[in-house]
Design an enzyme around this catalytic site. Sequence first.
Site: not given
Ligand code: NAP
Length: 489
Positions: A177, A251, A286, A385
């Site tokens: 996904k 990660e 990250c 972060e």
């Molecule tokens: P996120 O919510 O963790 O999204 C990452 C992935 O998880 C997306 O594909 C998201 O889908 C999915 N997801 C969200 N809720 C889920 C659930 N309940 N069950 C299964 N999958 C789910 O991250 P974000 O909101 O985009 O970003 C928020 C913060 O996360 C950023 O500001 C940053 O600090 C951190 N982040 C870290 C990394 C990293 O490389 N470690 C990458 C991105 C963000 P959707 O398509 O709906 O979003």
Amino acid sequence: MSISLELEKHYAPLIGGEFRDSAVETFDAVDATTGEHLATITRSGKAEVDAAVAAAKKAFPAWAATRRAERSRLLLRVADWIEDNVERLVAIDAHDIGRTVFELPQDYASAVGQYRYFAAAVMTHDGWSADVPGGWGLVKREPYGVVGQIIPWNVPAIMTAYKLAPALAAGNTVVLKPDENASLSTLELARQLAEIFPPGVVNVVPGYGVEAGAALIAHPDVAKLAFTGSPQVGRLIAHAGAERLVPVSLELGGKSPNIVFPDIDDLDAVIDNVTFAATFCNGQSCLAGTRLFVHDDIYPEFTAKLVAAFESIRIGSPLDPATRLGSLVSAKQGARVLGYLETGKAEANLLTGGGRVEVPGHEHGWFVAPTVFETENRSRIAQEEIFGPVLSLIRWRDFDTMIEQANDIVYGLASGVYTSNLRNAMRTADRLQAGQVWVNSYVALQDGLPFGGYKESGIGSEVGREALDMYTQLKSIVLREQVPPPFYV
Ligand code: NAP
Ligand code: MG
């Protein structure tokens, strides 16, 4: 736009080798900086995920039994296709997520490297034999089955490669996904994956995390989960894995220390490197080196040059090759970063930046001025972060205190050290609680070197051959010529 994007009007999920459009709901891919509509995408839900998992399950036995050399050959085709199409893929991401055309080719080079690395590594990823009284002990590595993978929006080319290459090389089938904010280049890749792999080996279900993502992690036929993203969602994935007792690799980001000793011999080069470390990917990485520890002896000169370097970063259209900082991915991410800028102004000393920047013709974009706060390690902006071009600058004098502070954080993904003194490099690398330590060169990821997080930055390791261990389970087989007496061991 100089390069034709050649986008489809609509993208459907890849399920069992076909682009199937059963869902009625869609969402839009929009240009991150202009708001222009790029394409509609099927909003996959439980029905699409169920169909994708069923297709992956059906494809698994034949794929697992496919010779490694053949799996390897197909991965090499993916690498070749990306290399041949890199300009268009770069342009798609630049429009879709606001990253610069200056940086994105490196994402694709890393992705190509991963497909090639795992195509090669799997050829020698063997089991082993052991001595057993009166017979032989054999250890086989076997794939898990259907792997469910969920990725974020910041580096789609790299994320798909980190997830798909080792999982497929090891003989698993995959349901992936992508992130709703960054699905386009992955769906373009999916059109090729459908040509390259047998039906059902790779399935791609675009959609929202709470719908497609939630259905995927709860699915009883998914035998392993892999995730990159926020710690909050990472915990949900770990819970889902615990519920069904399937392995989970995570990660989850970082807030990495980047440490400057007073004995550096090229101050300007170090300034360039630490500036890049905090601002590449528009700060949405990250790996970013966001806590910069600078030694007291060089602090005034270093700080003045650092501020000048941050102020010289060229902000603008991600499509302009001269641009070094593009737009954050979305208004949601913009609001998050701006919130942290306000927190920083209240608790720390703002040295430069601190606000949104308007770029004419790109008013939809969330451009944020590269920002430096002079602060303490325990401040919120230094601990959390932010995922924007925001650096916390921390002054240090005593080595032990600095190391304590560098480690005083829930994360442990990356770290950097700048010194021309071997002893400083070694004792710092030894004591940092982080999965990677880069001495005199930040973001030095290398194919074949394990990449993973200590502490809350994650579980498991990608990029190196250990990823093949992560995507396989071990089977011990004891062979004896004769049935031994009872209780024979
Ligand atoms: P996120 O919510 O963790 O999204 C990452 C992935 O998880 C997306 O594909 C998201 O889908 C999915 N997801 C969200 N809720 C889920 C659930 N309940 N069950 C299964 N999958 C789910 O991250 P974000 O909101 O985009 O970003 C928020 C913060 O996360 C950023 O500001 C940053 O600090 C951190 N982040 C870290 C990394 C990293 O490389 N470690 C990458 C991105 C963000 P959707 O398509 O709906 O979003
Ligand atoms: Mg977009």
